[in-house]
Design a protein around this motif. Structure first.
Motif, PDB file in Angstrom:
ATOM      1  N   GLU A  83       0.812  -1.217   0.000  1.00  0.00           N
ATOM      2  CA  GLU A  83       0.000   0.000   0.000  1.00  0.00           C
ATOM      3  C   GLU A  83       0.848   1.271   0.000  1.00  0.00           C
ATOM      4  N   ASN A  84       2.152   1.141   0.134  1.00  0.00           N
ATOM      5  CA  ASN A  84       3.021   2.302   0.240  1.00  0.00           C
ATOM      6  C   ASN A  84       2.958   3.147  -1.025  1.00  0.00           C
ATOM      7  N   PRO A  85       2.890   4.488  -0.879  1.00  0.00           N
ATOM      8  CA  PRO A  85       2.801   5.345  -2.070  1.00  0.00           C
ATOM      9  C   PRO A  85       4.102   5.401  -2.893  1.00  0.00           C
ATOM     10  N   GLN A  86       5.221   5.006  -2.306  1.00  0.00           N
ATOM     11  CA  GLN A  86       6.492   5.052  -3.024  1.00  0.00           C
ATOM     12  C   GLN A  86       6.728   3.711  -3.728  1.00  0.00           C
TER      13      GLN A  86
END
Length: 167
Positions: free
Chosen positions: A2-5
């Motif tokens: 789920e991390n945006p990066q």
């Protein structure tokens, strides 16, 4: 996942093969592989490709330890995902399925043709049959030769050329 990066997502999926080597149970390995499956639909191409590679190579740690020839992993985990990607409405998923075919075959992850490993396939009439995983994988790749997207068709040729020239 789920991390945006995107680099964090890519790094997370890169540890999957090592995690898979920690267990012998197909159910547990299947749960771990779900991270790859989720990230195979990522918006970033590098993440999708890394996830697909890690999924395809995941059974290798078992084969290297002599516990499995990779046939169970390929038949139970990889081929169903390969089939799903090849039938996707998204052309990027169909391209990814070709990448998966190349990774499996170039890295010799598929059990030899003389192996007893089998993959169940369902034909157009709904009849089930068991075929060697190698044939199932090659059939999936060949089915994309008639794709409506030119790049997918071109990549079928590229993948088969890559396989043919691999020692």
């Amino acid at each position: 996942s789920e991390n945006p990066q995107w680099r964090v997502r890519q790094s997370a999926v890169e540890i999957v093969p090592a995690l898979l080597g920690c267990t012998h149970l197909l159910e547990t390995r299947s749960e771990i592989a779900q991270l790859c499956v989720q990230l195979m639909d990522d918006e970033v191409d590098a993440v999708r490709r890394t996830a697909a590679e890690c999924l395809c190579l995941g059974g290798g740690s078992l084969a290297r330890h002599g516990e499995d020839d990779g046939g169970q992993w390929i038949s139970a985990i990889v081929i169903p995902q390969l089939r799903n990607c090849s039938k996707s409405q998204k052309y990027k998923q169909r391209m990814l399925s070709l990448k998966m075919v190349e990774v499996v075959l170039v890295n010799s992850m598929c059990p030899p043709a003389k192996s007893k490993a089998r993959t169940v396939v369902v034909d157009a009439d709904g009849k089930e049959s068991a075929i060697p995983p190698l044939k199932a994988i090659l059939d999936i790749a060949a089915s994309l030769a008639e794709d409506i997207v030119v790049n997918v068709r071109l990549n079928v040729g590229r993948v088969f050329a890559s396989i043919a020239h691999h020692p």
